[in-house]
Design an enzyme around this catalytic site. Structure first.
Site, PDB file in Angstrom:
ATOM      1  N   GLY A   6       0.855  -1.208   0.007  1.00  0.00           N
ATOM      2  CA  GLY A   6       0.052  -0.048  -0.187  1.00  0.00           C
ATOM      3  C   GLY A   6       0.779   1.199   0.178  1.00  0.00           C
ATOM      4  CB  ALA A   8       3.095   2.462   4.631  1.00  0.00           C
ATOM      5  CD  GLN A  42     -15.336   6.438  -0.438  1.00  0.00           C
ATOM      6  OE1 GLN A  42     -15.922   7.593   0.048  1.00  0.00           O
ATOM      7  NE2 GLN A  42     -15.759   5.419  -0.917  1.00  0.00           N
ATOM      8  N   GLY A  43     -11.691  10.031   0.565  1.00  0.00           N
ATOM      9  CA  GLY A  43     -11.724  11.334   0.858  1.00  0.00           C
ATOM     10  C   GLY A  43     -10.597  12.108   0.543  1.00  0.00           C
ATOM     11  N   GLY A  44      -9.137  11.702   0.798  1.00  0.00           N
ATOM     12  CA  GLY A  44      -8.163  12.451   0.258  1.00  0.00           C
ATOM     13  C   GLY A  44      -6.899  12.326   1.300  1.00  0.00           C
ATOM     14  CG  HIS A 238     -15.850   6.069   8.211  1.00  0.00           C
ATOM     15  ND1 HIS A 238     -17.190   6.737   7.747  1.00  0.00           N
ATOM     16  CD2 HIS A 238     -15.135   6.898   7.722  1.00  0.00           C
ATOM     17  CE1 HIS A 238     -16.974   7.690   7.061  1.00  0.00           C
ATOM     18  NE2 HIS A 238     -15.627   7.851   7.001  1.00  0.00           N
ATOM     19  NE  ARG A 285     -13.325   9.558   9.992  1.00  0.00           N
ATOM     20  CZ  ARG A 285     -12.510   9.191   8.968  1.00  0.00           C
ATOM     21  NH1 ARG A 285     -11.368   8.218   9.298  1.00  0.00           N
ATOM     22  NH2 ARG A 285     -12.501   9.685   7.726  1.00  0.00           N
ATOM     23  CG  LEU A 388      -4.256   7.757   2.561  1.00  0.00           C
ATOM     24  CD1 LEU A 388      -5.109   8.574   1.277  1.00  0.00           C
ATOM     25  CD2 LEU A 388      -3.959   6.336   1.807  1.00  0.00           C
TER      26      LEU A 388
HETATM   27  C1  FAD Z   1     -12.730   2.617   2.257  1.00  0.00           C
HETATM   28  C2  FAD Z   1     -11.421   3.234   3.063  1.00  0.00           C
HETATM   29  C3  FAD Z   1     -11.303   4.563   2.836  1.00  0.00           C
HETATM   30  C4  FAD Z   1     -10.395   5.452   3.467  1.00  0.00           C
HETATM   31  N1  FAD Z   1     -10.273   6.626   3.140  1.00  0.00           N
HETATM   32  C5  FAD Z   1      -9.161   7.184   3.435  1.00  0.00           C
HETATM   33  C6  FAD Z   1      -8.951   8.599   3.215  1.00  0.00           C
HETATM   34  O1  FAD Z   1      -9.807   9.349   2.549  1.00  0.00           O
HETATM   35  N2  FAD Z   1      -7.892   9.320   3.730  1.00  0.00           N
HETATM   36  C7  FAD Z   1      -6.930   8.574   4.650  1.00  0.00           C
HETATM   37  O2  FAD Z   1      -5.782   9.223   4.939  1.00  0.00           O
HETATM   38  N3  FAD Z   1      -7.142   7.251   4.771  1.00  0.00           N
HETATM   39  C8  FAD Z   1      -8.261   6.560   4.328  1.00  0.00           C
HETATM   40  N4  FAD Z   1      -8.461   5.167   4.723  1.00  0.00           N
HETATM   41  C9  FAD Z   1      -7.350   4.772   5.759  1.00  0.00           C
HETATM   42  C10 FAD Z   1      -6.149   4.501   4.512  1.00  0.00           C
HETATM   43  O3  FAD Z   1      -6.616   4.143   3.304  1.00  0.00           O
HETATM   44  C11 FAD Z   1      -5.468   3.016   5.380  1.00  0.00           C
HETATM   45  O4  FAD Z   1      -5.013   3.526   6.516  1.00  0.00           O
HETATM   46  C12 FAD Z   1      -3.829   3.140   4.444  1.00  0.00           C
HETATM   47  O5  FAD Z   1      -4.160   3.055   2.967  1.00  0.00           O
HETATM   48  C13 FAD Z   1      -3.116   1.896   5.039  1.00  0.00           C
HETATM   49  O6  FAD Z   1      -1.947   2.017   4.030  1.00  0.00           O
HETATM   50  P1  FAD Z   1      -0.662   0.716   4.466  1.00  0.00           P
HETATM   51  O7  FAD Z   1       0.076   1.234   3.295  1.00  0.00           O
HETATM   52  O8  FAD Z   1      -0.425   0.687   5.905  1.00  0.00           O
HETATM   53  O9  FAD Z   1      -1.660  -0.539   4.409  1.00  0.00           O
HETATM   54  P2  FAD Z   1      -2.712  -1.068   3.071  1.00  0.00           P
HETATM   55  O10 FAD Z   1      -2.945   0.072   2.017  1.00  0.00           O
HETATM   56  O11 FAD Z   1      -3.800  -1.891   3.483  1.00  0.00           O
HETATM   57  O12 FAD Z   1      -1.602  -2.118   2.492  1.00  0.00           O
HETATM   58  C14 FAD Z   1      -1.463  -3.136   3.082  1.00  0.00           C
HETATM   59  C15 FAD Z   1      -0.505  -4.294   2.036  1.00  0.00           C
HETATM   60  O13 FAD Z   1      -0.340  -5.477   2.635  1.00  0.00           O
HETATM   61  C16 FAD Z   1      -0.384  -6.660   2.022  1.00  0.00           C
HETATM   62  N5  FAD Z   1      -0.534  -7.747   2.972  1.00  0.00           N
HETATM   63  C17 FAD Z   1      -1.369  -7.953   3.988  1.00  0.00           C
HETATM   64  N6  FAD Z   1      -1.184  -8.990   4.658  1.00  0.00           N
HETATM   65  C18 FAD Z   1      -0.189  -9.621   4.005  1.00  0.00           C
HETATM   66  C19 FAD Z   1       0.678 -10.899   4.102  1.00  0.00           C
HETATM   67  N7  FAD Z   1       0.426 -11.924   5.125  1.00  0.00           N
HETATM   68  N8  FAD Z   1       1.575 -11.268   3.268  1.00  0.00           N
HETATM   69  C20 FAD Z   1       1.677 -10.431   2.474  1.00  0.00           C
HETATM   70  N9  FAD Z   1       1.081  -9.167   2.108  1.00  0.00           N
HETATM   71  C21 FAD Z   1       0.320  -8.711   2.678  1.00  0.00           C
HETATM   72  C22 FAD Z   1      -1.792  -6.193   1.127  1.00  0.00           C
HETATM   73  O14 FAD Z   1      -1.915  -7.062   0.136  1.00  0.00           O
HETATM   74  C23 FAD Z   1      -1.420  -4.925   0.989  1.00  0.00           C
HETATM   75  O15 FAD Z   1      -0.657  -4.920  -0.181  1.00  0.00           O
HETATM   76  C24 FAD Z   1      -9.250   4.720   4.211  1.00  0.00           C
HETATM   77  C25 FAD Z   1      -9.646   3.370   4.428  1.00  0.00           C
HETATM   78  C26 FAD Z   1     -10.501   2.593   3.807  1.00  0.00           C
HETATM   79  C27 FAD Z   1     -10.699   1.256   4.146  1.00  0.00           C
END
Ligand code: FAD
Length: 528
Positions: A6, A8, A42-44, A238, A285, A388
């Protein structure tokens, strides 16, 4: 090695890839590397609004965090975030956020933000971010993406070491065991540094906005390895997930309320001013989610309504929220004329693997970035659209720290000879999908009813008793069955469910998004 792709994980990879001498492997359990929570945002993402500065953002983060945000971590986010947004997302990933006709950024406002400062790409910001980031990863010759590969467990010494003298050493991570979902085999991946970026755990709840992969895998792996986990009781719900069969959990962004949408009961009564006279529908929230929960419980409603139709023109709604408009229309709700049925849903994990200002966990060589981590920024409640940004800031910082520490490292790397191969001998039975699905639903129901929006010692104790029983059953199932992605997820889900329930039981004080009906609230919080 970076586990998770994702915002990060991708940011860490991009940072490390600047050094052509590094080889970076990014692992994701998804077949499509874009699949992640990030994709559905979605939101940003928080930028720097026109009349804004880092002190103002810092103040909003601290206020939302209900006294539990680390001022140091929040300051890092507020100061570095907007600059990195430009550098990584706009320049490296070539993402263009919405602009007005003069080319100026179009900022929106979200709950508990004192300024309009949220940058977006329509209402599908995450989709644009993931497209841009994955394309950027593909442009780097020293990054390999291993998709459809699930990390099973971290390789940590002394735990996995063949040398008994390693018992006297600090816990150190040397990589992970990875399950190839195509080949159905497990291999060892050794790494000089390992980064967990596996996202959150919303899927352990019955109602959630999170996609299928958010089942707490990385948190469970880190916990089994002995890493410190913090603030696990703080699950943000949420307030507004769609409550229409066939599209349950689809998020109705806070930006809809940011643009003037208001919550009403099914009989048309606006109610947020009763719960938050100042912020009303844009209250934090947790306040909005509990208000909805309270209205639903008190009046036996199965949902409440979110009305944007009477606040914006139909054209403006479909232009500003094309994704929400289309998704709702697909399930029979025209948001330009009808109010939207909504319920609260588990959305964001404010706690996680405890890390320092560089994303380093309590285990040597193990980093955690993004939603899996607890940097201290979010405290007891996350300010909208900061997650994000946190992924971006700590993803980048972890990359910087790894780069520096690899340069300085003198100890030799661990070789395969020191790490036992995965042993599946004697396991012949395939995992029964009915058991996996049944157990998963049981966990989700326990978490929703007993470890949900409103908690008590009685509910939490019951949850822990039932989860412990399930944990035993699932551990036996896991030890006697051939490996499978669903089974890996089930084992992790029950483990993180227990972590959350236990943290919630131990903390008797209501604060932010942890609400105990059998306890006093933190001063300043309204009891609803
Ligand atoms: C519907 C929705 C709307 C949102 N809207 C917003 C917003 O508008 N603004 C905002 O700031 N935040 C928002 N958030 C929160 C934000 O999207 C997340 O907190 C953020 O994207 C998390 O990023 P990340 O890189 O930590 O993890 P993620 O983006 O969840 O990525 C996780 C990764 O880990 C991988 N993974 C998981 N388990 C394993 C495993 N065992 N082995 C290998 N790979 C694995 C997945 O496949 C994926 O690639 C929203 C969340 C959701 C669900």
């Amino acid at each position: 090695m970076i586990i998770g792709c994702g915002i990060a994980g991708a940011t860490t990879a991009l940072r490390l890839a600047r050094n052509p001498g590094r080889q970076i492997t990014v692992v994701t359990r998804a077949r499509d590397a874009q699949e992640s929570s990030t994709r559905y945002a979605q939101g940003g993402i928080v930028g720097r609004g026109a009349d804004d500065n880092s002190e103002m953002l810092l103040a909003d983060i601290i206020a939302a965090g209900a006294g539990l945000s680390s001022p140091h971590a929040a300051r890092i986010l507020a100061e570095e975030g907007p600059l990195l947004l430009h550098e990584v997302l706009e320049e490296t990933a070539r993402i263009t956020f919405d602009q007005d006709t003069k080319g100026q950024p179009l900022f929106t406002r979200e709950a508990a933000h004192s300024r309009r400062r949220i940058l977006h790409v329509g209402d599908a910001t995450g989709n644009a971010i993931m497209k841009g980031l994955i394309a950027a990863l593909h442009r780097c010759p020293n990054i390999t993406i291993e998709s459809h590969t699930t990390a099973v467990d971290l390789i940590t010494f002394p735990h996995h070491s063949r040398d008994p003298l390693d018992n006297y050493q600090a816990i150190t991570c040397h990589g992970a065991y990875l399950f190839d979902r195509n080949e159905r085999t497990v291999h060892r991946c050794l790494a000089a540094a390992t980064v967990l970026a596996t996202g959150g755990l919303g899927r352990i709840y019955r109602n959630t906005t999170n996609p299928a992969g958010a089942r707490g895998d990385g948190i469970a792996m880190a916990n089994r390895a002995g890493a410190r986990i913090a603030n696990a009781e703080y699950i943000q719900f949420h307030p507004t997930a769609l409550a229409v069969p066939g599209a349950e959990g689809f998020l109705i962004s806070e930006a809809v309320r940011g643009e003037g949408g208001i919550l009403i009961t099914p009989d048309g009564r606006p109610f947020m001013s009763e719960y938050s006279p100042v912020w009303k529908d844009l209250a934090p929230r947790d306040v909005v989610a509990r208000a909805i929960h309270h209205e639903m419980e008190r009046n036996s409603y199965s949902y409440v309504l979110l009305d944007i139709a009477s606040r914006m023109s139909a054209v403006a709604i479909s232009e500003r929220f094309p994704n929400i408009y289309n998704q709702c229309l697909n399930v029979g709700v025209d948001i330009t004329s009808d109010p939207i049925p909504v319920v609260p849903a588990a959305h964001y994990f404010c706690g996680g693997v405890l890390v320092d200002e560089w994303g380093l966990s309590s285990i040597e060589n193990l980093y955690a970035v993004g939603e899996i981590s607890c940097t201290g920024v979010h405290g007891a409640n996350r300010l909208a659209s900061t997650s994000l940004l946190e992924g971006l800031v700590w993803g980048n910082r972890a990359g910087q720290h790894i780069e520096r520490s690899l340069d300085q490292r003198t100890r030799s790397r661990t070789g395969f000879e020191n790490v036992p191969p995965w042993d599946e001998s004697g396991l012949v039975a395939d995992a029964d999908p009915a058991l996996i699905q049944g157990d998963m639903q049981t966990i989700q129901n326990i978490m929703w009813h007993y470890v949900g929006l409103v908690r008590s010692a009685e509910r939490l104790s019951r949850a822990i008793r039932e989860l412990r029983h399930l944990w035993n059953e699932i551990e036996t199932f896991y030890r006697t069955t051939k490996l499978d992605d669903g089974l890996i997820g089930l084992r992790n889900a029950v483990e993180v469910a227990l972590i959350v329930a236990q943290a919630a039981l131990h903390n008797r004080q209501s604060r932010g998004c942890h609400y105990r009906q059998d306890s006093v609230t933190a001063e300043g919080d309204r009891l609803i």
